[in-house]
Scaffold this motif. Structure first.
Motif, mmCIF file in Angstrom:
data_model
loop_
_atom_site.group_PDB
_atom_site.id
_atom_site.type_symbol
_atom_site.label_atom_id
_atom_site.label_comp_id
_atom_site.label_asym_id
_atom_site.label_seq_id
_atom_site.Cartn_x
_atom_site.Cartn_y
_atom_site.Cartn_z
ATOM 1 N N UNK A 90 1.160 -1.140 0.201
ATOM 2 C CA UNK A 90 -0.462 0.631 0.258
ATOM 3 C C UNK A 90 0.980 1.636 0.044
ATOM 4 N N UNK A 91 0.576 2.530 -0.542
ATOM 5 C CA UNK A 91 0.782 3.544 -1.189
ATOM 6 C C UNK A 91 -0.358 4.762 -0.823
ATOM 7 N N UNK A 92 0.212 5.532 -0.064
ATOM 8 C CA UNK A 92 -0.568 6.876 0.442
ATOM 9 C C UNK A 92 -1.749 6.184 1.617
ATOM 10 N N UNK A 93 -3.133 6.930 0.796
ATOM 11 C CA UNK A 93 -4.103 6.682 1.600
ATOM 12 C C UNK A 93 -5.054 5.923 1.346
ATOM 13 N N UNK A 96 -9.092 8.045 -0.331
ATOM 14 C CA UNK A 96 -8.768 9.479 -0.196
ATOM 15 C C UNK A 96 -8.931 9.902 -1.902
ATOM 16 N N UNK A 97 -9.737 11.506 -1.438
ATOM 17 C CA UNK A 97 -10.250 11.921 -2.280
ATOM 18 C C UNK A 97 -8.901 12.995 -2.563
ATOM 19 N N UNK A 98 -8.776 13.597 -2.176
ATOM 20 C CA UNK A 98 -7.604 15.134 -2.698
ATOM 21 C C UNK A 98 -6.098 14.177 -2.617
ATOM 22 N N UNK A 99 -5.610 12.985 -2.485
ATOM 23 C CA UNK A 99 -4.635 12.654 -2.295
ATOM 24 C C UNK A 99 -4.540 11.559 -3.536
ATOM 25 N N UNK A 100 -3.354 10.902 -4.390
ATOM 26 C CA UNK A 100 -2.958 10.322 -4.940
ATOM 27 C C UNK A 100 -2.126 8.961 -4.437
ATOM 28 N N UNK A 101 -2.891 7.949 -4.300
ATOM 29 C CA UNK A 101 -2.724 6.734 -3.550
ATOM 30 C C UNK A 101 -2.473 5.410 -4.636
ATOM 31 N N UNK A 102 -2.455 4.206 -3.747
ATOM 32 C CA UNK A 102 -2.293 2.819 -4.444
ATOM 33 C C UNK A 102 -2.278 1.598 -4.011
ATOM 34 N N UNK A 103 -2.852 1.137 -4.194
ATOM 35 C CA UNK A 103 -2.364 -0.551 -3.557
ATOM 36 C C UNK A 103 -2.514 -2.237 -4.946
#
Length: 265
Positions: A90-93, A96-103
Motif C-alpha cells: 500500500x502507498x498513501x491513504x 482519499x479523494x485529495x491525494x494519490x494512493x495505490x495498492x
C-alpha cells in the motif's frame, strides 16, 4: 463476454464490498443484496480503518442478487460462494479523494457460483492486481493479471437443449479506468481461451481492439475480438442493448445483430 470482459468485471465488482469493509474498519459485516440474498465480509484488520499491507479478507455471497453489475450476467442471477483477498503493498491513504494512493493485492475465487433462470456458471482462479488513484483527474486505474481462470458453464438453449461445457482462460490481462463517479469504466483485455463442449475443443485468442465502455455494469461501446488461425469474430457494441457480430472465415463473412439479452446468462 465470459472469457474476458465478464471475468474482469466480476473480479473487480467483488472488490467493492472488500474495500467498503476495510475502509470502515469493520471486522465482520453482513448486508442485504439489492434484490435478494446477502453478502458478508470478514477482514483481519479488526477495528482499524484503512487498507494495510498484509491484510486479508473474505467476501461471501449467499444467493446474492442485484449486487454485482457484470456484463453477461443477468440482473436475476444469484451469486453464491466466496472470494478471498490478500493485500500485498500500500502507498498513501486508500480511499482519499485529495491525494494519490495505490495498492496491490491478490484475489482468489473458489467455485464462485452464478445461477440464472437459464444458466449456471462457476468461476475459479486467482488474480493479482494493482489499483492506483490520480487525485488530479479523479480516475482510478486497475491493471490485473490472471494466469489461469476456470469456468464451468451449463446453459439451456432457446430450443430447450441443455449445453454443458468448460472454459479455460490463460494469461488473461486487463486494464480498467473508472471515472470519478465510479459509474463508467473503460476496459481493455487480452488472453487465450479454450472452450470444451460435447467433446469438442475450440481454442482462440481474445482481445479488445477498441476499448469497451462499461456503464453501470453494461457494455455500451467498444469491440471484443475472438481469433484463431483462420477465423475472426468481432463483437461490436452499438449501445447497451444491441451488438453486431461479424465472423470472417474461409474467405466468407457473415454478420448478425443480436440483443444484449441474447448474450446474457
Amino acid at each position: 463476454m465470459l472469457a474476458s470482459a465478464g471475468v474482469a468485471a466480476l473480479y473487480m465488482a467483488a472488490t467493492r464490498p472488500f474495500l467498503a469493509a476495510t475502509l470502515a474498519g469493520a471486522p465482520t459485516t453482513t448486508t442485504n443484496c439489492a434484490t435478494g440474498g446477502t453478502l458478508a465480509t470478514t477482514t483481519s484488520n479488526t477495528g482499524a480503518p484503512g487498507v494495510r499491507a498484509g491484510e486479508t479478507a473474505t467476501v461471501s455471497f449467499a444467493q446474492c442478487k442485484g449486487e454485482l453489475a457484470v456484463p453477461a450476467l443477468s440482473a436475476a442471477s444469484a451469486v453464491s460462494g466466496s472470494v478471498s483477498f490478500e493485500v500485498d503493498a500500500v502507498q498513501g491513504t486508500v480511499g482519499s479523494r485529495t491525494a494519490n494512493w495505490s495498492y496491490t493485492a491478490t484475489e482468489t475465487a473458489s467455485a464462485l457460483d452464478l445461477t440464472s433462470p437459464n444458466a449456471a456458471t462457476t468461476f475459479s482462479g486467482a488474480v493479482t492486481f494493482a489499483v492506483s488513484y490520480d487525485a488530479a483527474t479523479g480516475t482510478t486505474t486497475t491493471t490485473a493479471n490472471a494466469p489461469a481462470v476456470s469456468i464451468g458453464r451449463t446453459q439451456l438453449s432457446s430450443s430447450g437443449t441443455t449445453l454443458d461445457g468448460s472454459i479455460s482462460v490463460s494469461g488473461l490481462s486487463w486494464t480498467e479506468d473508472d471515472d470519478a463517479g465510479g459509474s463508467v469504466a473503460t476496459v481493455t483485455s487480452a488472453g487465450a481461451v479454450s472452450v470444451v463442449s460435447s467433446g469438442v475443443t475450440l481454442a482462440f485468442n481474445v482481445s479488445t481492439p477498441v476499448a469497451l465502455a462499461v456503464t453501470n455494469g453494461q457494455i455500451s461501446a467498444g469491440t471484443q475480438q475472438l481469433a484463431t488461425s483462420d477465423t475472426t469474430e468481432s463483437i461490436v457494441a452499438q449501445n447497451a442493448s444491441t451488438f453486431v457480430i461479424t465472423v470472417t472465415s474461409g474467405g466468407g463473412t457473415g454478420t448478425w445483430t443480436v440483443s444484449a439479452s441474447a448474450l446474457t446468462g
